[in-house]
Design a protein around this motif. Structure first.
Motif, PDB file in Angstrom:
ATOM      1  N   LYS A 196      46.682 115.378  31.691  1.00  0.00           N
ATOM      2  CA  LYS A 196      46.855 115.248  33.092  1.00  0.00           C
ATOM      3  C   LYS A 196      45.510 116.011  33.590  1.00  0.00           C
ATOM      4  N   GLU A 256      54.928 120.333  26.506  1.00  0.00           N
ATOM      5  CA  GLU A 256      54.129 120.829  27.811  1.00  0.00           C
ATOM      6  C   GLU A 256      52.737 120.989  27.743  1.00  0.00           C
ATOM      7  N   LYS A 275      50.115 118.411  29.991  1.00  0.00           N
ATOM      8  CA  LYS A 275      49.229 119.075  30.773  1.00  0.00           C
ATOM      9  C   LYS A 275      47.588 118.802  30.462  1.00  0.00           C
TER      10      LYS A 275
END
Length: 300
Positions: free
Chosen positions: A54, A47, A51
């Protein structure tokens, strides 16, 4: 496409983060900002890694490799088929970690066309045709290659085979100015030039130099016999140069050898300039290998 610029993100106090930084630097990879890196190595959770990437303002997605917080797992998350599996494998070997691969090509031990191009130091003249090759590989078909360059030795796995007639080929290796001779439906590749400035002392055995060349090439997954030009110190003995040439090239295909004037300290700082003069760019920074041999690797 060659992966050589890496960003490492994660807890800087974590020993795994420190180890990865040391390892990739020792191999000659360039540590750069995540904004421009070819590869982002993220230490932490999936995760966190997703993230983080991104949130970066980038035009292209990088290869993204996840390493678990304890260093037990190495997982390419993005662009596994475009170098992620190869670099992930190198890192997992160095860490003694388990490599987790999920792509069809990796699970079936196939070279994707991008990996084939990288390993053999090639460049696509009509890159949109690469999808056709990957689709054939995904269907379990073999890929036929016609190579116009008789001095260009290729590294092939069981999915790629050489043919003698260009009409029978899926891929043709030629020069850019010769591309109009061939069927426009085929993938056309051209050889890149592998440039190898190398520093060694007058007493260094040729075997040690060759070993250093091979380990450098393996560090970035290039086929060991794919050296085109070696740049050596001006004091290099002719018999040593002859030995290098005999190992790295056959009697038919002559290795291009050129000398430069620089001491060891200067070489460490002007390697990039040596490559730039030849129209090349640095893939691996100057790095000490066996018995004080220093290698620097470039591509043109």
């Amino acid at each position: 496409m060659f992966i050589s610029e890496i960003a490492i993100v994660g807890n800087e106090r974590n020993n795994i983060t420190k180890n990865i930084h040391e390892v990739v630097t020792e191999l000659g990879y360039r540590i750069v900002s995540p904004i421009i890196a070819d590869v982002i190595i993220a230490i932490g959770s999936a995760e966190f890694a997703i993230k983080y990437v991104k949130g970066l303002k980038r035009r292209r997605k990088p290869v993204l490799i996840l390493i678990s917080e304890d260093g037990s797992y190495v997982i390419p998350l993005l662009k596994e088929e475009k170098g992620g599996s190869m670099l992930g494998g190198l890192i997992s070997d160095l860490l003694g970690a388990e490599l987790v691969l999920t792509s069809y090509s990796s699970q079936n031990a196939l070279y994707t066309i991008d990996e084939f191009i990288w390993t053999n130091a090639l460049k696509a003249i009509n890159p949109r045709k690469k999808k056709i090759i990957n689709d054939k590989l995904g269907q379990g078909e073999n890929i036929s290659i016609f190579n116009e360059n008789k001095c260009l030795e290729l590294k092939l796995d069981e999915s790629y085979k050489a043919v003698k007639n260009p009409d029978d080929a899926d891929i043709i290796i030629t020069k850019r100015n010769e591309k109009n001779k061939f069927d426009g439906g085929k993938l056309l590749l051209e050889p890149r030039e592998v440039l190898f400035p190398i520093w060694f002392t007058a007493s260094t055995p040729a075997e040690t130099i060759v070993y250093s060349i091979f380990t450098t090439m393996k560090s970035i997954f290039l086929f060991e016999k794919r050296v085109d030009k070696i740049l050596v110190p001006s004091f290099a003995k002719q018999e040593v140069i002859a030995q290098l040439a005999s190992v790295l090239r056959s009697d038919v295909c002559k290795l291009d050898v050129e000398s430069y004037v620089a001491n060891e300290k200067d070489y460490m700082t002007i390697c990039e300039e040596i490559l730039r003069r030849k129209g090349g760019k640095v893939l691996l920074n100057p790095t000490k290998r066996a018995m004080g041999v220093i290698t620097c690797l470039g591509i043109r």
